[in-house]
Design an enzyme around this catalytic site. Structure first.
Site, PDB file in Angstrom:
ATOM      1  CG  ASP A   1      -1.888   1.092   1.299  1.00 22.28           C
ATOM      2  OD1 ASP A   1      -2.728   1.172   0.394  1.00 22.28           O
ATOM      3  OD2 ASP A   1      -1.820   1.904   2.254  1.00 22.28           O
TER       4      ASP A   1
ATOM      5  CD  GLU B   1      -2.237   2.337  -3.554  1.00 16.87           C
ATOM      6  OE1 GLU B   1      -3.406   2.681  -3.798  1.00 16.87           O
ATOM      7  OE2 GLU B   1      -1.778   2.268  -2.397  1.00 16.87           O
TER       8      GLU B   1
END
Length: 545
Positions: A204, A273
């Protein structure tokens, strides 16, 4: 230290993202859980995926639904136990599926013991584990950095009489990666799950780990108009060039440490990401060589534009900046409007959803499917009183948040709860009645359904080495058709996709005049005549040499 072997299963492998809260509820409490996922893994294997990616399952107060971690080394009781996780991994491996988990490393929950200690004083052993700063002389925060979820990225703390940094919710304080002790502790938590048998990580906010040590303010850029779903007209976050609050040079060093750790375990991978003003360049930098991320994805295919000209420009820019790096292309995830609505419109034409799926599966890279993509689910309409997403609640009504793509998965169109749960407890987000006819049970029965198309598409793709591993070269830009050539070990495949609402014609490249058609099961709409390729509305054509 020597590297463990890696069979590169992830290069071209299909990753299936599961949002645990909404996948399958085994105990009837209204929230999906690990045993529920385990019970449904056969479905994912039959779909043809190579791996599952689980959104966060760690212990958390759930202010941001697991992206606010209070214990990196335990499962939240809402989802089950560590033994439930072990059972999930064992079942997945028995089915030939890899297991990737979401690692939220840039920040923790404010309920994490590390933060409780850090905020207790300016002199405790973890005082420098988070990003603390004094107020300006007028009491304002130290700089102009903004939170993605609205307002300043700085929160005043009365215990230390200082501000702390939070790029997201104020209950998600950012860790200070300039402190080597933090890096060592985080790497220890990553190793914990590797020892439990995970095959990889989705990282993330992989470019948010470091901040500018001098805390310099970001330059402004005015109100933007872009294709980034994380930047919208009602959120001032997009009005800055994020030069100093993320994507710092030191980030590269940490990614190398992460990679060195994963390289000690066989057949593992990481996909990062990337949310940045220039996401493609960061993808290129972070995936270059063999010592950082294995894969990365940006938000460039998660916006509203599915025109051939936009897609051609995107792939052109990617090729210019990222000739060697390996991308992971997603058309949906848990943070954006579902592709069924975003690209399909209010009344999606299933032909367009089929051509979008084929396009994704033919691109160089590793496709990532979000649960329900294969069913063609549209964005759910969630009433304000049912909203759970703090982002949407803050930005209502112009931005409704992310709940619309997170509603429960429809398994059984005939069941009261569509097969999501096993009890009477109200699901955490409302069931979407429009999903009944799109449920797995209904599409199973229809050989022409989108679900069965996905199954045949993924099975077909596994036998196409040129699509799994080949290079990619774009054909000239076309107003209606996105076309490129994949090449591997002397074999070439021309891939052409009509994303427009009318028939299209494009010139047939000379080398392919002797090519044979390579049919995708269940997808047609293309033919060759003389010097031209003809594509029907939302048609596609593959030619092989």
């Amino acid at each position: 230290m020597s590297k463990a072997p890696n069979n590169n299963w992830w290069r071209g492998g299909v990753i299936y993202q599961i949002y645990p809260r909404s996948f399958a509820d085994s105990n009837g409490d209204g929230v999906g859980d690990l045993p529920g996922i385990t019970q449904r893994l056969d479905y994912v294997a039959q779909l043809g995926a190579d791996a599952v990616w689980l959104s966060p399952i760690f212990k958390s107060p759930m202010k941001d639904f697991g992206y606010d971690v209070s214990d990196y080394c335990d499962v939240d009781p809402l989802f089950g136990t560590l033994d439930d996780f072990r059972a999930l991994v064992n079942k997945a491996h028995d089915l030939g599926l890899r297991v990737m988990i979401d690692q939220v490393l840039s920040h923790t929950s404010d309920q994490h013991p590390w933060f409780a200690e850090s905020r207790s004083s300016r002199s405790n052993p973890k005082a420098d584990w988070y990003v603390w700063a004094d107020a300006k002389d007028d009491g304002n925060p130290p700089n102009n950095w903004l939170s993605i979820f609205g307002g300043s990225a700085w929160q005043w703390d009365t215990r230390r009489r200082q501000y702390y940094l939070h790029n997201f919710l104020s209950s998600q304080p950012d860790l200070n990666y300039h402190n080597p002790e933090v890096v060592e502790a985080i790497l220890g938590t990553v190793k914990f799950w590797l020892e439990l048998g995970v095959d990889g990580y989705r990282l993330d906010t992989a470019n948010y780990y470091f901040h500018d040590k001098e805390l310099r303010s970001n330059p402004g850029r005015g109100q933007p108009k872009g294709n980034d779903p994380a930047v919208n007209d009602v959120n001032p976050y997009g009005w800055q060039h994020h030069k100093f609050d993320k994507t710092q040079p030191e980030n590269i060093g940490f990614l190398k440490q992460l990679r060195a750790l994963l390289d000690q375990y066989p057949n593992t991978t990481m996909v990062g990401e990337i949310g940045d003003d220039d996401g493609l360049s960061v993808m290129a930098e972070y995936t270059s060589g063999t010592d950082k991320l294995h894969m990365a994805y940006s938000f460039d295919l998660l916006g509203p534009d599915s025109s051939s000209t936009y897609l051609h420009d995107l792939m052109t820019r990617f090729a210019e900046k990222n000739a060697t790096g390996w991308p992971s292309w997603a058309l949906s995830n848990h943070d954006v409007v579902r592709v069924g609505s975003r690209w399909g419109g209010e009344t999606p034409d299933v032909r367009k959803l089929r051509v979008a799926a084929a396009f994704q599966m033919c691109l160089r890279g590793s496709p990532c499917l979000y649960q329900g993509d294969e069913l063609g689910l549209p964005e759910a309409q969630v009433a304000f009183e049912d909203l759970q997403d703090p982002y949407g609640i803050t930005m209502w009504p112009e931005f409704k948040g992310r709940d619309g793509c997170r509603t429960p998965m429809p398994w059984d169109g005939q069941a009261a709860d569509m097969g999501f749960g096993s009890g009477t407890q109200k699901p955490w987000l409302p069931l979407t009645e429009a999903y009944r006819t799109l449920a797995v049970s209904e599409q199973d029965k229809d050989p022409q359904s989108l679900l069965n198309f996905y199954r045949s598409l993924l099975a077909w793709r596994k036998g196409q080495e040129v699509l799994l591993h080949g290079d990619q070269a774009l054909l000239p830009v076309h107003q209606q058709v996105m076309a490129f050539v994949r090449e591997h070990e002397g074999k070439k495949v021309l891939c052409a996709f009509n994303f427009s609402e009318s028939a299209a014609t494009l010139d047939l490249p000379a080398p392919f005049k002797s090519a044979s058609m390579l049919p995708i099961p269940g997808l047609g709409g293309g033919s060759v005549s003389g010097e031209n390729i003809h594509l029907e509305t939302y048609g596609a054509l593959l030619l092989a040499l």
